[in-house]
Design a protein around this motif. Structure first.
Motif, PDB file in Angstrom:
ATOM      1  N   SER A  81       0.637  -1.186   0.114  1.00 10.66           N
ATOM      2  CA  SER A  81      -0.129   0.039   0.013  1.00 10.66           C
ATOM      3  C   SER A  81       0.973   1.042  -0.063  1.00 10.66           C
ATOM      4  N   LYS A  82       0.366   2.423  -0.469  1.00 11.57           N
ATOM      5  CA  LYS A  82       0.829   3.529  -0.421  1.00 11.57           C
ATOM      6  C   LYS A  82       1.380   4.089   0.908  1.00 11.57           C
ATOM      7  N   PRO A  83       2.679   4.851   0.838  1.00  7.37           N
ATOM      8  CA  PRO A  83       3.077   5.468   2.074  1.00  7.37           C
ATOM      9  C   PRO A  83       2.327   6.702   2.802  1.00  7.37           C
ATOM     10  N   ILE A  84       1.641   7.473   1.619  1.00  4.63           N
ATOM     11  CA  ILE A  84       0.640   8.639   2.188  1.00  4.63           C
ATOM     12  C   ILE A  84      -0.665   8.189   1.585  1.00  4.63           C
ATOM     13  N   PRO A  85      -1.708   8.498   2.151  1.00  9.56           N
ATOM     14  CA  PRO A  85      -3.066   8.127   1.666  1.00  9.56           C
ATOM     15  C   PRO A  85      -3.407   9.589   0.579  1.00  9.56           C
ATOM     16  N   ASP A  86      -4.343   9.008  -0.497  1.00 11.79           N
ATOM     17  CA  ASP A  86      -4.645  10.005  -1.502  1.00 11.79           C
ATOM     18  C   ASP A  86      -5.360  11.264  -0.842  1.00 11.79           C
ATOM     19  N   ASP A  87      -6.276  10.973   0.042  1.00 18.60           N
ATOM     20  CA  ASP A  87      -7.211  11.962   0.655  1.00 18.60           C
ATOM     21  C   ASP A  87      -7.141  11.517   2.373  1.00 18.60           C
ATOM     22  N   LEU A  88      -7.502  12.467   2.977  1.00 15.92           N
ATOM     23  CA  LEU A  88      -7.664  12.371   4.505  1.00 15.92           C
ATOM     24  C   LEU A  88      -8.861  13.031   4.854  1.00 15.92           C
ATOM     25  N   PRO A  89      -9.477  12.693   6.065  1.00 17.05           N
ATOM     26  CA  PRO A  89     -10.802  13.502   6.366  1.00 17.05           C
ATOM     27  C   PRO A  89     -10.271  14.747   6.835  1.00 17.05           C
ATOM     28  N   LEU A  90     -11.253  15.586   6.694  1.00 13.23           N
ATOM     29  CA  LEU A  90     -10.717  17.156   6.812  1.00 13.23           C
ATOM     30  C   LEU A  90     -10.587  17.153   8.425  1.00 13.23           C
ATOM     31  N   HIS A  91      -9.516  17.683   8.843  1.00 11.41           N
ATOM     32  CA  HIS A  91      -9.241  17.954  10.383  1.00 11.41           C
ATOM     33  C   HIS A  91      -9.908  19.240  10.875  1.00 11.41           C
ATOM     34  N   PRO A  92     -10.486  19.031  11.999  1.00 12.00           N
ATOM     35  CA  PRO A  92     -11.429  20.257  12.370  1.00 12.00           C
ATOM     36  C   PRO A  92     -10.463  21.553  12.331  1.00 12.00           C
ATOM     37  N   ALA A  93      -9.693  21.562  12.802  1.00  9.23           N
ATOM     38  CA  ALA A  93      -8.724  22.988  12.610  1.00  9.23           C
ATOM     39  C   ALA A  93      -8.482  23.424  11.236  1.00  9.23           C
ATOM     40  N   ALA A  94      -8.895  22.538  10.071  1.00  2.92           N
ATOM     41  CA  ALA A  94      -8.580  23.034   8.997  1.00  2.92           C
ATOM     42  C   ALA A  94     -10.056  23.715   8.336  1.00  2.92           C
ATOM     43  N   VAL A  95     -11.169  23.626   9.007  1.00  3.58           N
ATOM     44  CA  VAL A  95     -12.567  23.857   8.638  1.00  3.58           C
ATOM     45  C   VAL A  95     -12.584  25.485   8.170  1.00  3.58           C
ATOM     46  N   GLY A  96     -12.066  26.225   9.337  1.00  5.67           N
ATOM     47  CA  GLY A  96     -11.986  27.575   9.112  1.00  5.67           C
ATOM     48  C   GLY A  96     -11.069  28.324   7.825  1.00  5.67           C
ATOM     49  N   THR A 156     -17.277  19.408   3.735  1.00  2.00           N
ATOM     50  CA  THR A 156     -17.362  19.453   5.214  1.00  2.00           C
ATOM     51  C   THR A 156     -18.314  18.684   5.607  1.00  2.00           C
ATOM     52  N   ARG A 157     -19.554  18.238   5.101  1.00  3.44           N
ATOM     53  CA  ARG A 157     -20.690  17.413   5.665  1.00  3.44           C
ATOM     54  C   ARG A 157     -20.014  15.996   5.582  1.00  3.44           C
ATOM     55  N   GLU A 158     -19.603  15.554   4.180  1.00  2.00           N
ATOM     56  CA  GLU A 158     -19.362  14.115   4.141  1.00  2.00           C
ATOM     57  C   GLU A 158     -18.029  13.877   4.847  1.00  2.00           C
ATOM     58  N   SER A 159     -17.179  14.763   5.204  1.00  6.94           N
ATOM     59  CA  SER A 159     -16.000  14.357   5.692  1.00  6.94           C
ATOM     60  C   SER A 159     -16.152  14.409   7.165  1.00  6.94           C
ATOM     61  N   LYS A 160     -17.227  14.969   7.662  1.00  6.55           N
ATOM     62  CA  LYS A 160     -17.380  14.870   9.111  1.00  6.55           C
ATOM     63  C   LYS A 160     -17.760  13.292   9.444  1.00  6.55           C
ATOM     64  N   ASP A 161     -18.213  12.599   8.645  1.00  8.13           N
ATOM     65  CA  ASP A 161     -18.684  11.294   9.037  1.00  8.13           C
ATOM     66  C   ASP A 161     -17.689   9.996   8.886  1.00  8.13           C
ATOM     67  N   CYS A 162     -16.463  10.695   8.681  1.00  5.85           N
ATOM     68  CA  CYS A 162     -15.567   9.791   8.385  1.00  5.85           C
ATOM     69  C   CYS A 162     -14.655   9.429   9.795  1.00  5.85           C
ATOM     70  N   THR A 163     -13.896   8.316   9.723  1.00  7.13           N
ATOM     71  CA  THR A 163     -13.196   7.738  10.835  1.00  7.13           C
ATOM     72  C   THR A 163     -11.959   9.052  10.640  1.00  7.13           C
ATOM     73  N   PRO A 164     -11.674   9.707  12.018  1.00  9.50           N
ATOM     74  CA  PRO A 164     -10.414  10.707  12.069  1.00  9.50           C
ATOM     75  C   PRO A 164      -9.255  10.080  11.653  1.00  9.50           C
ATOM     76  N   ALA A 165      -8.493  10.853  10.969  1.00 13.38           N
ATOM     77  CA  ALA A 165      -7.012  10.257  10.957  1.00 13.38           C
ATOM     78  C   ALA A 165      -6.149  10.335  11.848  1.00 13.38           C
ATOM     79  N   SER A 166      -5.596   8.897  12.215  1.00 20.27           N
ATOM     80  CA  SER A 166      -4.696   9.265  13.318  1.00 20.27           C
ATOM     81  C   SER A 166      -3.524   8.009  13.046  1.00 20.27           C
ATOM     82  N   VAL A 167      -2.637   7.810  13.983  1.00 21.69           N
ATOM     83  CA  VAL A 167      -1.631   6.900  13.816  1.00 21.69           C
ATOM     84  C   VAL A 167      -2.323   5.523  13.668  1.00 21.69           C
TER      85      VAL A 167
END
Ligand SMILES: [Zn+2]
Length: 266
Positions: free
Chosen positions: A2-17, A91-102
């Protein structure tokens, strides 16, 4: 593997603004300035025409430019509206995703977990969804825009009826398929045409001023019109003014043409 970096990650709450600050730059002042420049060019062309120059091609170019600028302006406007839709959807669709973490990183890399992509949503935000209501009404070039776009039509025939762009204004007096360039009150070609904002009827300034009188109000002098009008209902009518100007230029050119033809014959 698998790839070392994902193509997309869920929107981080701090990035919403920051995401919500994304918008196309407002080019309104630029477009207005272009509109004014183009009006000045039109004025120069009309002056050249007064001296007998053929301005047909130049008028066509000017109108073409006006159309192109307006198209760009509405594309920018549409892009902004599309971005609004895309941003909200994302923003709406991203909210339902599992947060990105280790813990979830590898699952995002392998594609086991997925999240919407802003780019894909933006691309698929449909034009109709993004179309702001009433945006097509006015020209980005300001009041001059409509006039500039009409140029070739009016040059071809200063009395031509212009297909109406705004459904609620019924432009000018139509008589037998062409526009009268004569004021119904003064019975002369308009010198300073004024249009009634409430019924769209056009009269020459001197005529309507005398008809209404000082500080008074009177019913519209146009036969069949029941509106009561005061001088404050009237505004200058640039379209009628241009029609008369073009008609006068063409009459002068026609009589100058006849004169030179006669000279040739002699
Ligand atoms: Zn009227």
């Amino acid at each position: 593997m698998s790839k070392p970096i994902p193509d997309d990650l869920p929107l981080h709450p701090a990035a919403v603004g920051q995401l919500h600050m994304l918008k196309p730059s407002d080019e309104t002042p630029l477009f207005r300035a272009i509109g004014q420049e183009m009006s000045a060019s039109l004025e120069q062309l009309l002056t050249l025409a007064d001296s007998g120059y053929d301005i047909s091609a130049a008028l066509k170019d000017l109108a073409q430019c006006a159309t192109e600028v307006d198209t760009s302006a509405s594309e920018i406007q549409q892009l902004g509206a599309q971005l609004d839709v895309a941003r909200d959807t994302y923003t709406r669709e991203s909210k339902d995703c599992t947060p990105a973490s280790v813990d979830t990183w590898n699952s995002y890399c392998s594609g086991e977990l997925s999240t919407p992509s802003l780019a894909t949503i933006m691309a698929s935000a449909s034009a109709s969804e993004g179309q702001p209501s009433g945006s097509r009404k006015s020209s980005a070039l300001g009041p001059e825009g409509k006039l500039l776009r009409m140029l070739p039509l009016l040059w071809a025939d200063p009395r031509a009826v212009i297909p109406d762009e705004d459904a609620d204004s019924d432009d000018v007096v139509i008589d037998g398929g062409h526009i009268e360039l004569t004021c119904p009150i003064t019975c002369k070609m308009y010198v300073k045409p004024m249009i009634s904002k409430s019924c769209q009827h056009v009269f020459d300034y001197d005529g309507i001023r005398e008809y209404i009188g000082d500080n008074g109000s009177r019913s519209c002098p146009q036969a069949g019109c029941s509106k009561t009008l005061t001088m404050r209902d009237f505004a200058p009518d640039p379209v009628m003014a241009l029609r008369c100007r073009l008609a006068t230029i063409q009459e002068h050119q026609a009589s100058a043409g006849t004169a030179s033809q006669q000279l040739d014959v002699l």
